[in-house]
Design an enzyme around this catalytic site. Structure first.
Site, mmCIF file in Angstrom:
data_model
loop_
_atom_site.group_PDB
_atom_site.id
_atom_site.type_symbol
_atom_site.label_atom_id
_atom_site.label_comp_id
_atom_site.label_asym_id
_atom_site.label_seq_id
_atom_site.Cartn_x
_atom_site.Cartn_y
_atom_site.Cartn_z
ATOM 1 N N SER A 154 43.936 42.164 33.410
ATOM 2 C CA SER A 154 42.512 41.944 33.654
ATOM 3 C C SER A 154 41.744 41.871 32.329
ATOM 4 O O SER A 154 42.063 41.019 31.495
ATOM 5 C CB SER A 154 41.985 43.054 34.570
ATOM 6 O OG SER A 154 40.737 42.707 35.085
ATOM 7 N N ASP A 179 42.504 35.740 43.946
ATOM 8 C CA ASP A 179 41.864 36.389 42.799
ATOM 9 C C ASP A 179 40.903 35.386 42.173
ATOM 10 O O ASP A 179 41.291 34.243 41.893
ATOM 11 C CB ASP A 179 42.966 36.785 41.798
ATOM 12 C CG ASP A 179 42.423 37.394 40.508
ATOM 13 O OD1 ASP A 179 41.204 37.622 40.411
ATOM 14 O OD2 ASP A 179 43.231 37.640 39.595
ATOM 15 N N HIS A 206 43.575 40.634 43.045
ATOM 16 C CA HIS A 206 43.256 41.241 41.756
ATOM 17 C C HIS A 206 43.367 42.759 41.844
ATOM 18 O O HIS A 206 42.739 43.376 42.692
ATOM 19 C CB HIS A 206 41.864 40.844 41.284
ATOM 20 C CG HIS A 206 41.679 41.114 39.809
ATOM 21 N ND1 HIS A 206 42.030 40.214 38.852
ATOM 22 C CD2 HIS A 206 41.240 42.213 39.142
ATOM 23 C CE1 HIS A 206 41.799 40.723 37.652
ATOM 24 N NE2 HIS A 206 41.314 41.944 37.805
#
Ligand SMILES: *[C@@H]1O[C@H](CO)[C@@H](O)[C@H](O)[C@H]1NC(C)=O
Ligand SMILES: *[C@@H]1O[C@H](CO)[C@@H](O)[C@H](O)[C@H]1NC(C)=O
Length: 420
Positions: A202, A360, A390
């Site tokens: 991320s 995501d 995600h």
């Protein structure tokens, strides 16, 4: 009548809870109810954080971090209890600093004298919103990699918003990376200079990509990272209307408006600009700050395969607000948006592993970066999880574990085993 009332109340309460928890999810999500419960927990944290922020008690993001730390059943594993989940007895864990940046070092049990080991620098991800889930799962993962792959893992405790803003997190990570790659430090930890990786998830994936670019192109650094592993990285802030931003805007756990606000926070800009960024007013076609060459670097209409473009159309307001890029120049900074780097930089990047998840908003950031690296001749393995969402990489520790998360982690470890 009197006995009926508690029953009616119970039924109403159950309905209210079900209504609150229920979220329509894409069909390919496995274990949907589990994800709904996690998402309801997260939404509750977000609402509470808004309330705390509104009351003026604490900053929004700091509150989310504190609330997520209190996810039930998770705080008892990880740092607070050395014999907790995922901890491997032989792995030596120590907290130290690399050129002033706090790091946690995991050293494998075997090896040592005369045996060189692998090295891995890891930038953790969205601590600000999933800390309570992420920290113990990261800790377990670092133990596992250190033990299974005979690797010295260095997890960097870089500073986060709202305490600091870009470029501080990037500089923290780069500083720690340069220190790690210095011949003396590698020798101290008995690490093979040919086998050092950088990885992150991320926001950590963003930092890993940016740091890898910087190291790869800096001639004063003799030891380079030999591979980079990017787990659903966030890589650009000029187009918040890629097909994946549209398709997944309401899919947990990373909602589109939240990402845009986070970007503004990260760059130290005013979050009231969020509505403008959501409609791409900062990157309209008439904005002379964005050259045609720069636009091509994040042009999903060219960089994505049809399978992911489907019939989405680019969102571009005619006039937009050209002043925005002057107000927030970091939106154009490649150290914040590694996808914007030129081909001459990408060509020097190390062999790459990219994890993307279908469900995501950041899917297309990862897909475009993989494609551009490949086009410049870098060897790229892009593993795409159709059932992925995600954050799934962090859901590997009981009770919040997802099958797709476990498979993603296993695939990543196997790839490191074969490529590092
Ligand atoms: C740590 O966890 C283990 C097993 O989960 C438990 O037996 C032990 O009492 C815990 N130790 C502390 C200090 O909490
Ligand atoms: C985006 O820019 C247009 C001008 O091109 C403006 O009319 C519109 O209000 C802006 N949108 C937002 C959400 O600020």
């Amino acid at each position: 009548m009197m006995r009926l009332r508690p029953l009616v109340l119970c039924v109403l309460l159950a309905l209210a809870v079900a209504y609150y928890v229920y979220t329509p999810l894409p069909e390919n999500i496995q274990e949907p109810w589990k994800l709904m419960v996690v998402s309801a927990g997260l939404r509750t944290s977000l609402h509470l954080a808004s309330l705390i922020h509104w009351l003026g008690c604490d900053h929004y993001i700091r509150s989310i971090r504190q609330l997520s730390d209190s996810f039930p059943g998770l705080t008892n594993v990880g740092d607070s209890n050395e014999s907790g989940g995922g901890v491997v007895p032989g792995v030596k864990v120590s907290d130290t600093t690399f050129a002033g940046v706090p790091v946690r070092v995991y050293e494998p049990p075997a090896g040592g004298e005369g045996h060189l080991r692998r090295g891995l620098m890891y930038f953790r991800g969205g601590d600000w919103f999933l800390g309570g889930v992420e920290r113990p799962s990261n800790d377990a993962l670092n133990h596992m990699i250190s033990d299974e792959l005979n690797t010295v893992v260095v997890s960097v405790e870089y500073r986060l918003p709202p305490d600091v803003h870009f470029p501080v997190p990037f500089v923290d990570c780069l500083t720690a990376a340069k220190h790690f790659l210095s011949p003396e430090v590698l020798a101290k930890y008995s690490i093979d200079p040919e086998r050092v990786a950088v990885a992150g998830a991320s926001l950590g994936g963003n930092l890993a990509a940016a740091v890898a670019q910087e190291i790869s192109t800096d001639d004063s650094i003799s030891v380079k990272f030999s591979i980079q592993a990017l787990i659903y990285p966030m890589l650009q802030a000029l187009d918040f209307n890629t097909p994946s931003y549209w398709q997944n805007q309401d899919v947990p756990l990373l909602y589109r408006p939240f990402v845009v606000s986070f970007w503004l926070q990260y760059l130290g800009a005013d979050t009231s600009l969020q509505p403008q960024l959501l409609v791409n007013n900062h990157s309209s076609p008439h904005n002379s700050a964005i050259t045609r060459e720069l636009r091509a670097r994040y042009d999903w209409t060219v960089l994505l395969p049809f399978k992911h473009k489907k019939n989405h159309k680019p969102v571009m307001t005619k006039k937009g607000s050209p002043g925005l890029l002057k107000e927030v120049p970091a939106l154009l900074d490649v150290r914040a948006s590694p996808l914007l780097a030129g081909t001459e930089v990408l060509a020097k990047c190390p062999r790459t592993y990219v994890i993307t998840c279908e469900n995501d908003v950041l899917r297309d950031d990862g897909l475009m970066y993989a494609r551009r690296l490949q086009d410049t001749g870098v060897t790229v393995t892009n593993v795409h999880y159709e059932e992925g969402f995600h954050g799934c990489f962090s859901f590997t520790v009981w009770p919040l574990e997802f099958d797709v998360g476990r498979r993603a982690v296993r695939g990543y470890i196997n790839w490191l085993q074969n490529n590092l």
